[in-house]
Design an enzyme around this catalytic site. Structure first.
Site, PDB file in Angstrom:
ATOM      1  N   CYS A   2       2.470  30.784 -32.041  1.00 59.73           N
ATOM      2  CA  CYS A   2       1.244  30.149 -32.825  1.00 59.73           C
ATOM      3  C   CYS A   2       1.498  29.340 -33.824  1.00 59.73           C
ATOM      4  O   CYS A   2       3.008  28.870 -33.591  1.00 59.73           O
ATOM      5  CB  CYS A   2       0.680  31.234 -33.538  1.00 59.73           C
ATOM      6  SG  CYS A   2       0.259  32.984 -32.453  1.00 59.73           S
ATOM      7  N   ARG A  27       0.348  24.280 -29.899  1.00 57.74           N
ATOM      8  CA  ARG A  27       1.190  25.625 -29.941  1.00 57.74           C
ATOM      9  C   ARG A  27       0.388  26.906 -29.651  1.00 57.74           C
ATOM     10  O   ARG A  27       0.793  27.587 -29.547  1.00 57.74           O
ATOM     11  CB  ARG A  27       1.654  25.846 -31.410  1.00 57.74           C
ATOM     12  CG  ARG A  27       2.768  24.478 -31.789  1.00 57.74           C
ATOM     13  CD  ARG A  27       3.332  24.906 -33.334  1.00 57.74           C
ATOM     14  NE  ARG A  27       3.936  26.100 -33.406  1.00 57.74           N
ATOM     15  CZ  ARG A  27       5.137  26.295 -33.054  1.00 57.74           C
ATOM     16  NH1 ARG A  27       5.906  25.224 -33.000  1.00 57.74           N
ATOM     17  NH2 ARG A  27       5.786  27.423 -33.228  1.00 57.74           N
ATOM     18  N   TRP A  74      -2.141  31.704 -30.451  1.00 57.84           N
ATOM     19  CA  TRP A  74      -1.782  31.876 -28.901  1.00 57.84           C
ATOM     20  C   TRP A  74      -1.629  33.396 -28.801  1.00 57.84           C
ATOM     21  O   TRP A  74      -0.780  33.823 -28.901  1.00 57.84           O
ATOM     22  CB  TRP A  74      -0.526  30.962 -28.300  1.00 57.84           C
ATOM     23  CG  TRP A  74      -0.485  31.381 -26.921  1.00 57.84           C
ATOM     24  CD1 TRP A  74       0.350  32.039 -26.399  1.00 57.84           C
ATOM     25  CD2 TRP A  74      -1.334  30.507 -25.838  1.00 57.84           C
ATOM     26  NE1 TRP A  74       0.248  32.027 -24.918  1.00 57.84           N
ATOM     27  CE2 TRP A  74      -0.784  31.140 -24.694  1.00 57.84           C
ATOM     28  CE3 TRP A  74      -2.322  29.548 -25.812  1.00 57.84           C
ATOM     29  CZ2 TRP A  74      -1.379  30.581 -23.559  1.00 57.84           C
ATOM     30  CZ3 TRP A  74      -2.704  29.126 -24.539  1.00 57.84           C
ATOM     31  CH2 TRP A  74      -2.079  29.673 -23.376  1.00 57.84           C
ATOM     32  N   ASN A 100       3.671  34.297 -37.349  1.00 56.09           N
ATOM     33  CA  ASN A 100       3.887  33.780 -35.821  1.00 56.09           C
ATOM     34  C   ASN A 100       4.941  34.782 -35.494  1.00 56.09           C
ATOM     35  O   ASN A 100       5.993  34.767 -36.393  1.00 56.09           O
ATOM     36  CB  ASN A 100       4.365  32.422 -35.892  1.00 56.09           C
ATOM     37  CG  ASN A 100       4.735  31.724 -34.443  1.00 56.09           C
ATOM     38  OD1 ASN A 100       4.441  32.475 -33.487  1.00 56.09           O
ATOM     39  ND2 ASN A 100       5.484  30.669 -34.539  1.00 56.09           N
ATOM     40  N   GLY A 101       4.796  35.168 -34.190  1.00 54.62           N
ATOM     41  CA  GLY A 101       6.131  36.351 -33.831  1.00 54.62           C
ATOM     42  C   GLY A 101       5.491  37.515 -33.448  1.00 54.62           C
ATOM     43  O   GLY A 101       4.219  37.893 -33.266  1.00 54.62           O
ATOM     44  N   GLU A 491       4.927  23.523  -2.775  1.00 53.00           N
ATOM     45  CA  GLU A 491       4.906  23.572  -4.203  1.00 53.00           C
ATOM     46  C   GLU A 491       5.662  22.095  -4.660  1.00 53.00           C
ATOM     47  O   GLU A 491       4.798  21.306  -5.422  1.00 53.00           O
ATOM     48  CB  GLU A 491       5.478  24.633  -5.064  1.00 53.00           C
ATOM     49  CG  GLU A 491       5.596  24.369  -6.399  1.00 53.00           C
ATOM     50  CD  GLU A 491       4.067  24.058  -7.174  1.00 53.00           C
ATOM     51  OE1 GLU A 491       3.460  24.422  -6.460  1.00 53.00           O
ATOM     52  OE2 GLU A 491       4.425  23.469  -8.339  1.00 53.00           O
ATOM     53  N   LYS A 495       3.705  19.029  -6.293  1.00 52.18           N
ATOM     54  CA  LYS A 495       4.128  18.307  -7.386  1.00 52.18           C
ATOM     55  C   LYS A 495       4.333  16.766  -7.365  1.00 52.18           C
ATOM     56  O   LYS A 495       3.791  15.854  -8.086  1.00 52.18           O
ATOM     57  CB  LYS A 495       5.453  19.032  -8.068  1.00 52.18           C
ATOM     58  CG  LYS A 495       5.486  20.400  -8.461  1.00 52.18           C
ATOM     59  CD  LYS A 495       5.075  20.310  -9.753  1.00 52.18           C
ATOM     60  CE  LYS A 495       3.411  20.687  -9.971  1.00 52.18           C
ATOM     61  NZ  LYS A 495       2.863  21.853  -9.461  1.00 52.18           N
ATOM     62  N   GLU A 498       0.981  15.119  -6.916  1.00 53.25           N
ATOM     63  CA  GLU A 498      -0.257  15.143  -8.167  1.00 53.25           C
ATOM     64  C   GLU A 498       0.138  14.274  -9.150  1.00 53.25           C
ATOM     65  O   GLU A 498      -0.689  13.719 -10.102  1.00 53.25           O
ATOM     66  CB  GLU A 498      -0.518  16.481  -8.285  1.00 53.25           C
ATOM     67  CG  GLU A 498       0.614  17.354  -9.159  1.00 53.25           C
ATOM     68  CD  GLU A 498      -0.051  18.553  -9.551  1.00 53.25           C
ATOM     69  OE1 GLU A 498      -1.442  18.754  -9.867  1.00 53.25           O
ATOM     70  OE2 GLU A 498       0.842  19.555  -9.447  1.00 53.25           O
ATOM     71  N   HIS A 514       6.539  20.787  16.003  1.00 53.97           N
ATOM     72  CA  HIS A 514       5.102  20.855  16.728  1.00 53.97           C
ATOM     73  C   HIS A 514       4.177  19.661  16.137  1.00 53.97           C
ATOM     74  O   HIS A 514       3.119  20.057  15.812  1.00 53.97           O
ATOM     75  CB  HIS A 514       4.684  22.128  16.509  1.00 53.97           C
ATOM     76  CG  HIS A 514       5.480  23.389  17.008  1.00 53.97           C
ATOM     77  ND1 HIS A 514       5.434  23.721  18.395  1.00 53.97           N
ATOM     78  CD2 HIS A 514       6.145  24.092  16.313  1.00 53.97           C
ATOM     79  CE1 HIS A 514       6.405  24.555  18.362  1.00 53.97           C
ATOM     80  NE2 HIS A 514       6.872  24.884  17.291  1.00 53.97           N
ATOM     81  N   LYS A 613      -6.468  20.208 -16.170  1.00 56.50           N
ATOM     82  CA  LYS A 613      -5.684  21.383 -16.193  1.00 56.50           C
ATOM     83  C   LYS A 613      -6.340  22.657 -15.784  1.00 56.50           C
ATOM     84  O   LYS A 613      -5.840  23.404 -15.091  1.00 56.50           O
ATOM     85  CB  LYS A 613      -5.223  21.561 -17.753  1.00 56.50           C
ATOM     86  CG  LYS A 613      -4.137  22.576 -17.751  1.00 56.50           C
ATOM     87  CD  LYS A 613      -3.000  22.195 -17.060  1.00 56.50           C
ATOM     88  CE  LYS A 613      -2.084  23.560 -17.107  1.00 56.50           C
ATOM     89  NZ  LYS A 613      -0.708  23.331 -16.367  1.00 56.50           N
TER      90      LYS A 613
HETATM   91  C1  AGP Z   1      -0.859  22.631 -10.288  1.00 55.13           C
HETATM   92  O1  AGP Z   1       0.124  21.846 -10.507  1.00 55.13           O
HETATM   93  C2  AGP Z   1      -2.357  22.305 -10.245  1.00 55.13           C
HETATM   94  N1  AGP Z   1      -2.514  21.655 -11.710  1.00 55.13           N
HETATM   95  C3  AGP Z   1      -3.496  22.890  -9.776  1.00 55.13           C
HETATM   96  O2  AGP Z   1      -3.136  23.183  -8.377  1.00 55.13           O
HETATM   97  C4  AGP Z   1      -3.385  24.236 -10.674  1.00 55.13           C
HETATM   98  O3  AGP Z   1      -2.411  25.183 -10.087  1.00 55.13           O
HETATM   99  C5  AGP Z   1      -4.820  25.021  -9.777  1.00 55.13           C
HETATM  100  O4  AGP Z   1      -5.865  24.026 -10.122  1.00 55.13           O
HETATM  101  C6  AGP Z   1      -4.959  26.479 -10.080  1.00 55.13           C
HETATM  102  O5  AGP Z   1      -4.984  26.625 -11.598  1.00 55.13           O
HETATM  103  P1  AGP Z   1      -5.140  27.822 -12.150  1.00 55.13           P
HETATM  104  O6  AGP Z   1      -3.677  28.644 -11.863  1.00 55.13           O
HETATM  105  O7  AGP Z   1      -5.054  27.942 -13.592  1.00 55.13           O
HETATM  106  O8  AGP Z   1      -5.991  28.762 -11.577  1.00 55.13           O
END
Ligand code: AGP
Length: 618
Positions: A2, A27, A74, A100-101, A491, A495, A498, A514, A613
């Site tokens: 927080c 935060r 948070w 905070n804590g 994954e 990374k 994206e 294949h 996000k």
């Molecule tokens: C991951 O790097 C991406 N930003 C995206 O694939 C993300 O994982 C996906 O949109 C799912 O989000 P969530 O975990 O908040 O559900």
């Protein structure tokens, strides 16, 4: 985590506190509040939601006074509601506190205070602390705070106001950051804050508190002392400290000195993996304790099928979860893209548990898939980071990953937090389905060692810089892995694509023959996950197939590897651990490699183009 800010001086406190809260929003931002003191007492305003909600409240109901404390939350314990927002009060509103804590013995203290007829309005540990100070107040605020803190177990960075003992702010620190801001020459004012971000616009002169220290702030200065020396019967031991001068700019401070939030969050992973395990690992019994599953534990015990549903990186975590649960708990598992699951006509037999994995807890497709599963009668569970998010609230039970706010759009610490929780979940179920206590203790021991091994991997940045330099301009990448490292290959590819906009594909290593093998030539870098595990020899064969066609291979291998490393063009070593946890280590170099390539390509790493996000639309 927080954020706290406090002010005492000659100016109106409210605008300074609100501006400071905005600087602290990174935060944590699920609720916020402030307390301002004036001649008529202490006024409190607080609201769930972002700071802008609090601003709207204050525009209609402002607070006037030149002393105040404020907090942005948070949530870790207690949903992000307005009543749970700080400040918390006691003594009939004469005392206000922000914190905070985590107060680890809050339940015990709550029971003791209830016997003293304290009435609680919230489910938070912070309110317990406010009441504890209130019951110990005998006319001197700092003595009451010190007396209360001798009974507290846990961590705190706190600030307290009292209208019974006005004209001062009492602050104390134990395990959570806190600093004092001294007004620049010529001004009479004092600030207290969780970090320098909220006071940088007013002063660069700060004094950092250390654990066990308490300070009394007044408009014209402060007194710093050892908490333990505030026993009225003892002479107070005052502490002199040098004043530090802040040279960082605001952006750098919010990122903890890192150039991007994504890099900060990659390096937070030793701590966030510890937080994901905190209080959940039982050494003696060789198992895990996941309190959020109490309500569905019987249904988990009798589950005959588990369906994971998620999107993106969380879907990759679900794929790892499939390997873990089938290997260790012997439960049949399916993994579904949430966007597919919600629109097809899935068969959900009796005794099925549907597990939604989501960092944000707000992803539209995952939420819709969860609701569809509930409509069809499934028991539902969540593995979520944001406390009180929609998915977390709509499942029958769940486990929070506790990785804190993840600001970078590309998920890193949330992913390893999900894998840590999935490992705990697999251990818990496995120990009820045949795993011996000795095997369980082996897993527990490996979990305990994990954060240190994560730290070790994160030291490989220099090696990765050289690889990034060699391949940052390549238009395509292939990522290969077997077993639970196939999702890690996916994954790693996600990374890279994206944040650097390079086309990258993840594939099961054996599948390359294949089709994808047609892509192999010297222009196609191939990242291969080859830790020393049960399928290592097969991975070596796949690498030979790539090399035979002129491909460039970047291999992630176990420390001490002496075979694969001689066949490839670049090697990154990671420590060995048990197979259940190895994916948490092999993903780290891939996170860093993607970051370093994206930075070289001048990409906006924290906010890549076209991405959000949390994808709250279909
Ligand atoms: C991951 O790097 C991406 N930003 C995206 O694939 C993300 O994982 C996906 O949109 C799912 O989000 P969530 O975990 O908040 O559900």
């Amino acid at each position: 985590m927080c954020g706290i800010i406090g002010y005492i001086g000659s100016q109106e406190a409210m605008p300074l506190l609100v501006e400071g809260l905005k600087r602290l929003e990174y935060r944590g931002y699920d609720s916020a509040g402030l307390a301002v003191q004036n001649a008529s007492g202490i006024g409190i305003r607080k609201s769930a939601g972002k700071i802008v909600r609090l601003e709207e409240l204050l525009s209609e109901h402002p607070l006037h006074g030149t002393v105040g404390i404020a907090h942005t939350r948070w949530a870790t314990h207690g949903a992000p509601t307005t009543p749970n927002a700080h400040p918390h009060v006691s003594l009939n509103g004469e005392l206000a506190l922000v914190h905070n804590g985590i107060i680890e013995n809050a339940d015990l203290l709550r029971r003791k205070l209830a016997e003293l007829d304290c009435e609680f309005q919230t489910e938070t540990d912070t309110e317990v602390l406010a009441h504890l100070i209130g019951t110990l107040y005998e006319g001197n605020l700092e003595q009451a705070v010190a007396a209360a803190l001798t009974q507290v177990e846990g961590t705190y960075g706190l600030a307290v106001l009292s209208s019974a003992d006005p004209g001062k702010i009492v602050v104390a620190r134990q395990g959570a950051p806190l600093l004092l801001g001294l007004a620049e020459d010529g001004d009479q004012a004092m600030f207290v804050a969780s970090d320098v971000a909220p006071i940088l616009g007013h002063t660069r002169k700060v004094v950092y508190l250390d654990d066990g220290e308490l300070a009394v702030l007044r408009g014209d200065g402060y007194a710093l002392m050892d908490v333990g020396s505030l026993d009225p019967a003892e002479p107070t031991r005052f502490i002199e400290k040098e004043i530090s001068r802040i040279t960082w700019d605001l952006g750098k401070i919010e990122r903890g000195g890192f150039p991007h939030f994504m890099l900060k969050e990659i390096f937070e992973q030793p701590a966030t993996i510890r937080d994901a395990m905190r209080g959940r690992v039982l050494e003696e019994e060789g198992t895990a304790r996941l309190g959020g599953l109490h309500g569905i534990f019987d249904r988990l015990n009798s589950a005959q099928r588990i369906i994971f549903t998620a999107c993106g990186t969380s879907w990759h975590a679900a794929l790892v979860g499939e390997y873990l649960l089938e290997e260790y708990a012997r439960i049949p598992v399916e993994v579904e893209y949430a966007s597919e699951f919600r629109y097809r006509n899935p068969v959900i037999p009796e005794h099925t548990v549907v597990v939604a994995i989501s960092q944000s807890g707000e992803t539209a497709d995952t939420l819709a898939a969860l609701r569809e599963a509930k409509r069809r009668g499934a028991t539902t569970m969540g593995i979520v980071n944001v406390v009180g998010s929609t998915i977390a609230r709509e499942t029958d039970g769940g486990v929070y990953t506790h990785t804190g706010p993840e600001i970078g759009v590309a998920s890193t610490k949330a992913f390893t937090g999900q894998l840590t929780v999935l490992s705990l979940f697999a251990l818990l179920l496995a120990r009820r389905r045949g795993m011996s206590i000795l095997q369980g203790r082996e897993v527990v021991s490996a979990l305990r060692e994990l954060p240190g091994k994560v730290e070790a991997v994160l030291q490989s940045q220099e090696q990765l810089e050289r690889i990034a330099e060699a391949y940052a301009d390549h238009p395509n990448f292939l990522y290969l892995g077997r077993g639970a490292h196939f999702p890690i290959a996916l994954e790693g590819a996600l990374k890279l694509k994206e944040i650097s906009y390079i086309h990258a594909e993840g594939y099961p290593a054996a599948e390359m023959k294949h089709g994808p093998i047609a892509l192999i030539d010297e222009a196609m870098p191939v990242v291969v996950l080859g830790p020393d595990d049960s399928v290592y020899p097969k991975v070596v064969s796949n690498v030979e197939e790539v090399k035979a066609r002129g491909g460039k291979v970047i291999a992630v291998v176990s420390e001490g590897d002496s075979h694969l490393r001689n066949k490839v063009d670049h090697v990154i070593s990671v420590p060995s651990t048990i197979e259940m946890l190895q994916p948490i280590l092999t993903v780290l170099p891939l996170q860093l490699l993607a970051y370093l390539i994206a930075v070289r390509r001048g990409c906006p790493v924290d906010q890549p183009r076209n991405l959000a996000k949390s994808v709250t639309v279909e």
